[in-house]
Design an enzyme around this catalytic site. Structure first.
Site, PDB file in Angstrom:
ATOM      1  CE  LYS A 132      90.016  35.926 -54.992  1.00  0.00           C
ATOM      2  NZ  LYS A 132      88.618  35.493 -55.009  1.00  0.00           N
TER       3      LYS A 132
ATOM      4  CE  LYS B 153      90.947  34.769 -51.423  1.00  0.00           C
ATOM      5  NZ  LYS B 153      89.616  34.564 -51.876  1.00  0.00           N
TER       6      LYS B 153
HETATM    7  C1  PBG Z   1      86.105  33.125 -55.064  1.00  0.00           C
HETATM    8  C2  PBG Z   1      86.872  32.991 -53.800  1.00  0.00           C
HETATM    9  C3  PBG Z   1      88.055  32.258 -53.672  1.00  0.00           C
HETATM   10  C4  PBG Z   1      88.437  32.340 -52.354  1.00  0.00           C
HETATM   11  C5  PBG Z   1      87.508  33.143 -51.693  1.00  0.00           C
HETATM   12  N1  PBG Z   1      86.535  33.543 -52.618  1.00  0.00           N
HETATM   13  C6  PBG Z   1      88.791  31.403 -54.634  1.00  0.00           C
HETATM   14  C7  PBG Z   1      89.163  31.917 -55.956  1.00  0.00           C
HETATM   15  O1  PBG Z   1      89.304  33.111 -56.196  1.00  0.00           O
HETATM   16  O2  PBG Z   1      89.332  31.060 -56.797  1.00  0.00           O
HETATM   17  C8  PBG Z   1      89.668  31.664 -51.815  1.00  0.00           C
HETATM   18  C9  PBG Z   1      89.719  31.445 -50.376  1.00  0.00           C
HETATM   19  C10 PBG Z   1      90.749  30.480 -49.939  1.00  0.00           C
HETATM   20  O3  PBG Z   1      91.569  29.955 -50.699  1.00  0.00           O
HETATM   21  O4  PBG Z   1      90.749  30.197 -48.739  1.00  0.00           O
HETATM   22  N2  PBG Z   1      85.442  34.259 -55.343  1.00  0.00           N
END
Ligand code: PBG
Length: 430
Positions: free
Chosen positions: A298, A351
């Site tokens: 991520k 992601k």
């Molecule tokens: C937080 C989380 C995020 C997303 C999914 N879970 C945002 C972040 O890390 O700030 C992002 C999903 C998206 O942008 O569609 N744990």
């Protein structure tokens, strides 16, 4: 001779070629339903069709006035029956140069000549079964639109959520992931609301499982929706995100979600060692059947902006760069993948999606585990915005982006387009 087709229990078993206009899928017809053996296999969810070759030519009984031998004899005697002539060569426009054809041993265009040939050689397919639909929920009774994500809503968990899930299941999307908008008054520096068994997420899970027992529910494991700091972990006074203490909270959160009925818990926090710790915590509480989808790679991405607006979960200060990965890094994804694999992750997630196709391909090649891709909020909103501004064809770009994620190696795709794309695949227009 009989051939047997096992039909998946969802309404949309598979999907036709990608470049056909309407993506029409195989919809069960009423006669298939009638023959599906539901009664004879009562209690089973699989539908069994048996097709016998001998039963297949009803409908075209033609008058026969010559035997096969007579037909063959006529041809041997030079009296073949008439067939249409070969069509004339289509004319080229006036002015087309008259040339000697290139001597090519390979003409790859031969395999792209017609829709049928293209469908035969299509290497990647996509079906609603590949989608996981992320849904935002809140305590309210109404659904409130999310400004930065046209078409997405914070859904009331008792009404809007249930309706949206029913719509998704109608077109073969039977997997969802829940993201809660938590009231500010319940947020704290240690995010303890995350493991309240009667919190918004556990309540919503219980309700959905009651209505749709076979729905696959994924949950997000991270503190950010519950943290008064908007970070995924506990923040020390000097701004450091505390790893092991956060993992302790995440284990409680995952167990609480499993207790409510979650099928797959998905740590998205990027703390070290959380997959192994969550596995051990789940097993200790008797949840060894609950899967872990780890957000393995991520990245600290700016593509999450609209999501943070949706949940009002922007970090109060700083950024997430000490736990989420640097977008410039490729090899580092392997370190995370090896750790998650050895700690017992069931699914590895990458992601964002489209800008990170190389990472999806990397994990696909280096790991035998299923790979998930998250087409995040920013990717979704850009396609929506481009469509509204008539700069791109929204539907085609949507389908292409999802197909490309599959081609790169994603088994499943978390996408806000899940419902819209599944409707497209079923040949339905909105
Ligand atoms: C937080 C989380 C995020 C997303 C999914 N879970 C945002 C972040 O890390 O700030 C992002 C999903 C998206 O942008 O569609 N744990």
């Amino acid at each position: 001779m009989a051939s047997t087709i096992l039909n998946a229990p969802c309404t949309v078993p598979s999907v036709k070629g990608f470049d056909t206009q309407n993506y029409s899928g195989l919809r069960p017809t009423s006669s298939l339903r009638f023959n599906s053996g539901r009664t004879s296999f009562s209690g089973r969810s699989q539908h069994l069709f048996v097709v016998k070759a001998s039963e297949r030519h009803e409908g075209h009984v033609k008058k026969v006035d010559m035997s096969i031998e007579e037909c063959e004899a006529a041809v041997v005697a030079g009296n073949a029956p008439e067939a249409p002539p070969v069509p004339p060569k289509p004319a080229a426009p006036v002015g087309t140069p008259v040339i000697q054809p290139l001597q090519l041993s390979r003409r790859p265009r031969r395999n792209r000549r017609s829709p049928a040939l293209r469908a035969s050689f299509q290497e990647t397919s996509i079906s609603p079964a590949n989608f996981v639909y992320p849904l935002f929920i809140h305590e309210g009774q109404e659904d409130t639109p999310i400004g930065a994500m046209p078409g997405c809503y914070r859904l009331g968990w008792r009404h809007g959520l249930v309706e949206e899930v029913a719509k998704a299941r109608d077109v073969g999307v039977n997997s969802i992931v829940l993201f809660p908008k938590v009231p500010d008054a319940l947020k704290s520096p240690t995010g303890d609301e995350a493991y309240n068994d009667n919190g918004l997420v556990p309540r919503a899970i219980r309700l959905l499982k009651d209505k749709f027992p076979d729905l696959v529910i994924y949950t997000d494991v991270a503190l950010d929706p519950y943290s008064s700091d908007g970070h995924d972990g506990i923040v020390r006074e000097d701004g450091v995100i505390m790893n092991d203490e956060t993992v302790h909270q995440l284990c409680k959160q995952a167990v609480s979600q499993a207790r409510a009925g979650a099928d797959v818990v998905s740590p998205s926090d990027m703390m070290d060692g959380r997959v192994g710790a969550i596995r051990a915590a789940l097993d200790a509480e008797g949840f060894n059947h609950v899967s872990i989808m780890s957000y393995t790679a991520k990245y600290a991405s700016s593509f999450y902006g609209p999501f943070r607006e949706a949940l009002d979960s922007n970090p109060r200060f700083g950024d997430k760069k000490t736990y989420q990965m640097n977008p410039a890094n490729y090899r580092e994804a392997l370190i995370e993948a090896h750790a998650d694999e050895s700690e017992g992750a069931d699914i590895l997630l990458v992601k964002p999606g489209l800008p990170y196709l190389d990472i999806i391909r990397l994990l696909r090649e280096k790991s035998p585990l299923p790979i998930a891709a998250y087409q995040v909020s920013g990717e979704y909103s850009m396609i929506k915005a481009g469509g509204v501004l008539k700069m791109i064809d929204e539907e085609r770009v949507m389908m292409e982006s999802l197909m490309c994620l599959r081609r790169a190696g994603a088994d499943i795709i978390l996408t806000y387009f899940a419902l819209q794309a599944a409707r497209c695949l079923c040949g339905e227009k909105r």
